[in-house]
Every structure is written in C-alpha cells, then in structure tokens.
Design an enzyme around this catalytic site. Structure first.
Site, PDB file in Angstrom:
ATOM      1  N   THR A  31      98.200  -4.247  11.997  1.00 36.80           N
ATOM      2  CA  THR A  31      97.307  -3.592  11.439  1.00 36.80           C
ATOM      3  C   THR A  31      96.680  -2.421  12.317  1.00 36.80           C
ATOM      4  O   THR A  31      96.418  -1.393  11.746  1.00 36.80           O
ATOM      5  CB  THR A  31      95.948  -4.560  11.416  1.00 36.80           C
ATOM      6  OG1 THR A  31      96.343  -5.983  10.873  1.00 36.80           O
ATOM      7  CG2 THR A  31      94.691  -4.244  10.798  1.00 36.80           C
ATOM      8  N   GLY A  82      93.546  -5.419  16.481  1.00 33.65           N
ATOM      9  CA  GLY A  82      93.584  -6.598  15.682  1.00 33.65           C
ATOM     10  C   GLY A  82      93.324  -7.891  16.413  1.00 33.65           C
ATOM     11  O   GLY A  82      92.612  -7.871  17.629  1.00 33.65           O
ATOM     12  N   ALA A  83      93.616  -8.967  15.786  1.00 33.66           N
ATOM     13  CA  ALA A  83      93.514 -10.293  16.159  1.00 33.66           C
ATOM     14  C   ALA A  83      94.348 -11.372  15.528  1.00 33.66           C
ATOM     15  O   ALA A  83      94.548 -11.029  14.338  1.00 33.66           O
ATOM     16  CB  ALA A  83      91.855 -10.732  16.184  1.00 33.66           C
ATOM     17  N   GLY A  95      96.933 -11.847  21.520  1.00 33.06           N
ATOM     18  CA  GLY A  95      98.101 -12.074  22.313  1.00 33.06           C
ATOM     19  C   GLY A  95      99.289 -12.557  21.699  1.00 33.06           C
ATOM     20  O   GLY A  95     100.347 -12.548  22.223  1.00 33.06           O
ATOM     21  N   GLU A 103      95.251  -5.283  26.651  1.00 33.60           N
ATOM     22  CA  GLU A 103      94.163  -5.032  25.356  1.00 33.60           C
ATOM     23  C   GLU A 103      92.968  -5.502  26.005  1.00 33.60           C
ATOM     24  O   GLU A 103      91.910  -4.898  25.742  1.00 33.60           O
ATOM     25  CB  GLU A 103      94.563  -6.247  24.374  1.00 33.60           C
ATOM     26  CG  GLU A 103      95.846  -5.530  23.432  1.00 33.60           C
ATOM     27  CD  GLU A 103      96.410  -6.699  22.482  1.00 33.60           C
ATOM     28  OE1 GLU A 103      97.067  -6.173  21.664  1.00 33.60           O
ATOM     29  OE2 GLU A 103      95.732  -7.758  22.539  1.00 33.60           O
ATOM     30  N   LYS A 121      93.224 -14.054   9.000  1.00 32.97           N
ATOM     31  CA  LYS A 121      92.916 -14.252  10.331  1.00 32.97           C
ATOM     32  C   LYS A 121      91.361 -14.979  10.427  1.00 32.97           C
ATOM     33  O   LYS A 121      90.859 -15.129  11.659  1.00 32.97           O
ATOM     34  CB  LYS A 121      92.898 -13.097  10.964  1.00 32.97           C
ATOM     35  CG  LYS A 121      94.120 -12.326  10.674  1.00 32.97           C
ATOM     36  CD  LYS A 121      95.393 -12.983  11.518  1.00 32.97           C
ATOM     37  CE  LYS A 121      96.729 -12.504  11.003  1.00 32.97           C
ATOM     38  NZ  LYS A 121      97.102 -11.108  11.017  1.00 32.97           N
TER      39      LYS A 121
END
Length: 213
Positions: A31, A82-83, A95, A103, A121
């Site tokens: 992303t 992002g995540a 991660g 990050e 997500k």
C-alpha cells in the site's frame, strides 16, 4: 471494490496530508508503494523522505525523492505507513514485511501517523494475524519460552533476517484484548528489539481506501 483498488486509493489519498516543505516519514509494503508513487509528483515541493526499509529507500531514490537520515532531520511532521491489522481504536499489528523496528522508530519521531489500509485489515480484535516480534538472534529461544508462558505459540520466521541483522518470531494464537498492556509487557523481555504492536503509539488517522475510519 478490490483490495488492490482500495490500497491504491489509500496510498493516493494520504497525499493530502503532505505539506509543502515537509520531510515525510515513509513506511513499507504494497500500500505504501502506491503512496511513494504519488509522492513523486510532489518531490519538488518537499525536502525529502525518511525511509523505514531498504525496499522503500530503493523506490524513493528511483523516483528522484531525496532520502534523509532521521538523525539529521529531527522530528517529522508526518509518517505514512500500512498495517497488517487495525482495531477500532487505531491500534495496529505491523511487521509482516519484517521492517517493524525502523517503522516504530519513524512513527515515534512523527507528529502525525497516517495509516493506509484496505478493508481486509480492519478487525475488531487484534491477533488473527500472527504478531511479529524482532529479536536478537541469541535470544530467540529465551523469548520463545516467555511467549509460551503468556499463552502464545511462537514460530521462528526461518530464513528471514531484518535490515538490522535480527530475526523475527511470529506469535500465533493470541487474542489481544489490551494491546497497550501487552506491548509494555513484551518490551520488558530481554532480547526483544521491537514488538509489532503499535498501541502505545497508535495511528492518528486510518484511511481505508479514500475514506477515514
């Protein structure tokens, strides 16, 4: 809307938070790659970027965006990343791409953290995505035993070495009811470099596609 379209929209929409003359903290992942592409159009209006991974650094340099050292820049006004998971309180698991330490450092140095995700997500409770933990190699077994004591199932991400030369343990089987408390607890275990929970420093804004959560 497909996940790919939501990712592209989120990356492009985050551009509206970029101010003229800014140094922008840039995260890692698919992303964020869309955000970096969009940021290239503003390269003459910003000072440059601080990158959280070698992957993002390569993309930024390829697009002619100066990559700056965080030690030289001081505090940043904006961090975009992002995540892997995001709960209703904007607490995150990150991660999956093994860049969590850098990050977290860039996020901590930034006034505003804009998290860009697609709707897959978004979760009610963190933990379905295995929690990444970066560890000093010699501490892998010690950390693993401590995780088992806390009810988690640690799995070494074999063959993966972080940009910092460390290893990743992915913790399965946790339903994370209190991410702030768990992050604080895990941070006390010797050998853990960084926990992939971004709860003490959560996101300030979460974009799912082009809309704020």
């Amino acid at each position: 809307m497909s996940n790919a379209n939501e990712k592209r929209l989120a990356g492009e929409s985050a551009i509206r938070y970029v101010e003229d003359g800014a140094i922008v903290g840039v995260g890692t992942g698919s992303t964020v790659a869309f955000f970096i592409d969009a940021l290239a159009d503003l390269r003459d209006r910003i000072q440059g970027a601080v990158s959280s991974s070698e992957q993002s650094t390569t993309q930024l340099k390829k697009l002619g965006i100066p990559v700056l050292d965080l030690n030289a820049t001081g505090p940043l006004s904006l961090y975009v990343d992002g995540a892997d998971e995001c709960d209703p309180h904007k607490h995150l698991i990150k991660g999956g791409g093994a860049a969590l330490t850098r990050e977290k450092i860039v996020a901590a140095a930034s006034d505003k953290f804009v998290c860009i995700i697609d709707s897959s997500k978004r979760v009610d409770l963190l933990g379905k995505f295995p929690l990444p933990i970066e560890v000093i190699p010699m501490a892998r077994s010690l950390v693993g035993r401590e995780i088992v004591k806390r009810g988690g199932n640690p799995v070494w991400r074999d063959g993966v070495v972080t940009d910092n030369g460390n290893w990743i343990i992915d913790v399965h089987g946790w339903q994370i009811v209190d991410p702030v408390a768990l992050e604080k607890d895990l941070n006390q275990i010797p050998g853990i470099v960084t926990v992939g929970l971004f709860a003490q420093r959560a996101a300030d804004v979460v974009l799912i596609g082009d809309r704020e959560m």
